[in-house]
Design a protein around this motif. Structure first.
Motif, PDB file in Angstrom:
ATOM      1  N   PRO A   1       0.941  -1.279  -0.075  1.00 29.58           N
ATOM      2  CA  PRO A   1      -0.093   0.167   0.143  1.00 29.58           C
ATOM      3  C   PRO A   1       0.973   1.157  -0.024  1.00 29.58           C
ATOM      4  N   ALA A   2       0.404   2.307  -0.690  1.00 32.83           N
ATOM      5  CA  ALA A   2       0.995   3.544  -0.785  1.00 32.83           C
ATOM      6  C   ALA A   2       0.406   4.429   0.423  1.00 32.83           C
ATOM      7  N   GLN A   3       1.364   5.270   1.027  1.00 36.18           N
ATOM      8  CA  GLN A   3       1.140   5.982   2.173  1.00 36.18           C
ATOM      9  C   GLN A   3      -0.130   7.009   2.001  1.00 36.18           C
ATOM     10  N   ASP A   4      -0.094   7.449   0.508  1.00 39.21           N
ATOM     11  CA  ASP A   4      -1.035   8.475   0.211  1.00 39.21           C
ATOM     12  C   ASP A   4      -2.465   7.765  -0.455  1.00 39.21           C
ATOM     13  N   GLY A   5      -2.359   6.525  -0.356  1.00 39.86           N
ATOM     14  CA  GLY A   5      -3.353   6.043  -1.337  1.00 39.86           C
ATOM     15  C   GLY A   5      -2.821   5.215  -2.714  1.00 39.86           C
ATOM     16  N   GLY A   6      -3.324   4.116  -2.927  1.00 42.93           N
ATOM     17  CA  GLY A   6      -3.030   3.217  -4.078  1.00 42.93           C
ATOM     18  C   GLY A   6      -2.037   2.210  -3.490  1.00 42.93           C
ATOM     19  N   LEU A   7      -1.327   1.817  -4.586  1.00 48.43           N
ATOM     20  CA  LEU A   7      -0.412   0.684  -4.332  1.00 48.43           C
ATOM     21  C   LEU A   7       0.762   1.159  -5.117  1.00 48.43           C
ATOM     22  N   VAL A   8       1.982   0.546  -4.368  1.00 48.67           N
ATOM     23  CA  VAL A   8       3.389   0.973  -4.792  1.00 48.67           C
ATOM     24  C   VAL A   8       3.903  -0.583  -5.408  1.00 48.67           C
ATOM     25  N   LEU A   9       4.337  -0.538  -6.685  1.00 53.29           N
ATOM     26  CA  LEU A   9       4.708  -1.674  -7.263  1.00 53.29           C
ATOM     27  C   LEU A   9       6.280  -1.467  -7.661  1.00 53.29           C
ATOM     28  N   ARG A  10       6.915  -2.611  -7.233  1.00 57.09           N
ATOM     29  CA  ARG A  10       8.411  -2.531  -7.504  1.00 57.09           C
ATOM     30  C   ARG A  10       8.711  -3.827  -8.088  1.00 57.09           C
ATOM     31  N   THR A  11       9.349  -3.615  -9.382  1.00 55.35           N
ATOM     32  CA  THR A  11       9.594  -4.826 -10.119  1.00 55.35           C
ATOM     33  C   THR A  11      11.157  -4.917 -10.541  1.00 55.35           C
ATOM     34  N   LYS A  12      11.427  -6.238 -10.574  1.00 54.91           N
ATOM     35  CA  LYS A  12      12.936  -6.583 -11.174  1.00 54.91           C
ATOM     36  C   LYS A  12      12.728  -7.650 -12.616  1.00 54.91           C
ATOM     37  N   ILE A  13      13.301  -6.875 -13.390  1.00 53.21           N
ATOM     38  CA  ILE A  13      13.188  -7.751 -14.593  1.00 53.21           C
ATOM     39  C   ILE A  13      14.627  -8.210 -14.997  1.00 53.21           C
ATOM     40  N   ASP A  14      14.998  -9.366 -15.180  1.00 55.01           N
ATOM     41  CA  ASP A  14      16.165  -9.781 -15.550  1.00 55.01           C
ATOM     42  C   ASP A  14      16.108 -10.061 -16.937  1.00 55.01           C
ATOM     43  N   LEU A  15      16.744  -9.251 -17.650  1.00 54.54           N
ATOM     44  CA  LEU A  15      16.888  -9.138 -19.351  1.00 54.54           C
ATOM     45  C   LEU A  15      18.177  -8.271 -19.411  1.00 54.54           C
ATOM     46  N   PRO A  16      19.011  -8.834 -20.748  1.00 58.99           N
ATOM     47  CA  PRO A  16      19.968  -8.049 -21.110  1.00 58.99           C
ATOM     48  C   PRO A  16      19.664  -6.638 -21.742  1.00 58.99           C
ATOM     49  N   SER A  17      20.575  -5.565 -21.673  1.00 65.37           N
ATOM     50  CA  SER A  17      20.155  -4.351 -21.783  1.00 65.37           C
ATOM     51  C   SER A  17      19.622  -4.142 -23.413  1.00 65.37           C
ATOM     52  N   THR A  18      18.570  -3.345 -23.174  1.00 57.89           N
ATOM     53  CA  THR A  18      17.834  -2.811 -24.777  1.00 57.89           C
ATOM     54  C   THR A  18      18.424  -1.698 -25.106  1.00 57.89           C
ATOM     55  N   GLY A  19      19.517  -1.355 -24.624  1.00 62.35           N
ATOM     56  CA  GLY A  19      20.008   0.198 -25.340  1.00 62.35           C
ATOM     57  C   GLY A  19      19.714   1.308 -24.341  1.00 62.35           C
TER      58      GLY A  19
ATOM     59  N   THR B   1       6.645   1.993  -9.341  1.00 62.45           N
ATOM     60  CA  THR B   1       5.933   2.895  -9.861  1.00 62.45           C
ATOM     61  C   THR B   1       4.639   2.744  -8.727  1.00 62.45           C
ATOM     62  N   ARG B   2       3.655   3.865  -8.885  1.00 61.48           N
ATOM     63  CA  ARG B   2       2.663   3.879  -8.097  1.00 61.48           C
ATOM     64  C   ARG B   2       1.288   3.700  -9.009  1.00 61.48           C
ATOM     65  N   LEU B   3       0.178   2.947  -8.531  1.00 62.96           N
ATOM     66  CA  LEU B   3      -1.221   2.730  -9.148  1.00 62.96           C
ATOM     67  C   LEU B   3      -2.175   3.177  -8.244  1.00 62.96           C
ATOM     68  N   VAL B   4      -3.196   3.979  -8.969  1.00 63.39           N
ATOM     69  CA  VAL B   4      -4.027   4.537  -8.219  1.00 63.39           C
ATOM     70  C   VAL B   4      -5.501   4.168  -8.771  1.00 63.39           C
ATOM     71  N   HIS B   5      -6.550   4.083  -8.393  1.00 65.45           N
ATOM     72  CA  HIS B   5      -8.015   4.026  -9.134  1.00 65.45           C
ATOM     73  C   HIS B   5      -8.365   5.273  -9.362  1.00 65.45           C
ATOM     74  N   VAL B   6      -8.801   5.457 -10.630  1.00 63.60           N
ATOM     75  CA  VAL B   6      -9.204   6.819 -11.162  1.00 63.60           C
ATOM     76  C   VAL B   6     -10.276   7.490 -10.334  1.00 63.60           C
ATOM     77  N   ASN B   7     -11.265   6.657  -9.575  1.00 66.66           N
ATOM     78  CA  ASN B   7     -12.046   7.165  -8.667  1.00 66.66           C
ATOM     79  C   ASN B   7     -11.712   7.062  -7.392  1.00 66.66           C
ATOM     80  N   GLY B   8     -10.340   7.056  -6.919  1.00 64.51           N
ATOM     81  CA  GLY B   8      -9.769   7.121  -5.770  1.00 64.51           C
ATOM     82  C   GLY B   8     -10.233   6.063  -4.883  1.00 64.51           C
ATOM     83  N   GLY B   9     -10.881   5.089  -5.382  1.00 60.90           N
ATOM     84  CA  GLY B   9     -11.291   3.809  -4.661  1.00 60.90           C
ATOM     85  C   GLY B   9     -10.501   2.888  -4.454  1.00 60.90           C
ATOM     86  N   SER B  10     -10.595   1.623  -3.637  1.00 57.69           N
ATOM     87  CA  SER B  10      -9.577   0.257  -3.672  1.00 57.69           C
ATOM     88  C   SER B  10      -9.761  -0.482  -4.636  1.00 57.69           C
TER      89      SER B  10
END
Length: 273
Positions: free
Chosen positions: A188-206, A238-247
């Motif tokens: 959960p994000a402190q000011d609403g919504g969710l925090v998404l942290r992602t790790k992608i294992d792949l060679p550099s795309t440039g 990144t952070r994700l939030v519902h457009v209407n502010g809901g859960s």
């Protein structure tokens, strides 16, 4: 400063034969030079491949399916079509732009959008009737409307090289891009919504590499991620939030990550824990 203004006109593109249709210049919305509906061909598996070809005036651009903070998302309506059981758009690899400090994702000059459709009754004509809303931007952004129609017969089996080229200009799949793993942490994000942290294992795309995150839910807004590379891994937050502010519930299988680098792009669907 970028300004938005109401739609000035609608562009109708009609196609009733195998010859591509082009709207007269006098019918064009500002920023559009040409719009063709390419009829394409019926493939060996019974599906049909056509395409929408949009040519922009110099200095204008339009947007990808995930347009970024400064873009306008494209929308399709195929409800007037006949003998179609399914249709999907095959988006070519986009470019990343920055406007007034905000990131947008899309195309300059032109874009060819392949349309892959399946006939409800195999071996018969497809009656395609479409309505598309897109954003085109320069100093102002105009939400333009495109309306087009086509009769697509099963007898046309010769591939269109222009569409074929657009199909090859797409992001790599995760396997093609040598993605060896992807994990996500959600909290959960402190000011609403969710925090998404992602790790992608792949060679550099440039370098630089841009990560675009799609939630799989049009009611969920996704902020521009912060990203960094450490060796063979790319990290994004990144952070994700519902457009209407809901859960809301975030379905990991519906998450989609597109890594856009200077040498290639990679499309990754779904995320493990």
């Amino acid at each position: 400063m970028m300004h938005f203004r109401p739609l000035m006109s609608a562009l109708a593109v009609a196609l009733t034969s195998l010859a591509p249709a082009m709207a007269p210049a006098s019918d064009m919305t500002t920023g559009l030079s040409k719009v063709d509906l390419r009829p394409g061909w019926r493939m060996a598996d019974g599906t049909h491949m056509a395409a929408l070809h949009i040519v922009l005036e110099p200095g204008w651009k339009t947007y990808w399916r995930a347009p970024g903070d400064a873009g306008i998302p494209p929308q399709f309506d195929w409800s007037g079509s006949q003998n179609i059981s399914g249709i999907s758009t095959e988006w070519p690899t986009p470019h990343v732009f920055y406007e007034q400090g905000m990131r947008s994702v899309g195309y300059q000059t032109e874009v060819i959008i392949p349309l892959h459709m399946r006939a409800a009754e195999a071996g018969t004509d497809i009656k395609l009737s479409g309505h598309m809303q897109i954003g085109i931007c320069k100093d102002v952004c105009i939400p333009a409307e495109l309306t087009f129609a086509a009769t697509l017969p099963p007898s046309q089996t010769q591939p269109d090289p222009t569409i074929a080229a657009a199909l090859t200009d797409r992001p790599y799949t995760a396997r093609e891009g040598q993605v060896s793993g992807i994990t996500c942490e959600i909290e959960p994000a402190q000011d609403g919504g969710l925090v998404l942290r992602t790790k992608i294992d792949l060679p550099s795309t440039g370098d630089p590499e841009h990560v675009v995150v799609e939630a799989g839910n049009p009611q969920v807004w996704v902020a521009e991620p912060d990203s960094m590379r450490d060796g063979g891994s790319l990290y994004a937050s990144t952070r994700l939030v519902h457009v209407n502010g809901g859960s809301f519930v975030l379905d990991r299988s519906q998450l989609r990550f597109t890594v856009i680098g200077t040498s290639r792009a990679v499309d990754i669907q779904g995320c493990a824990r």
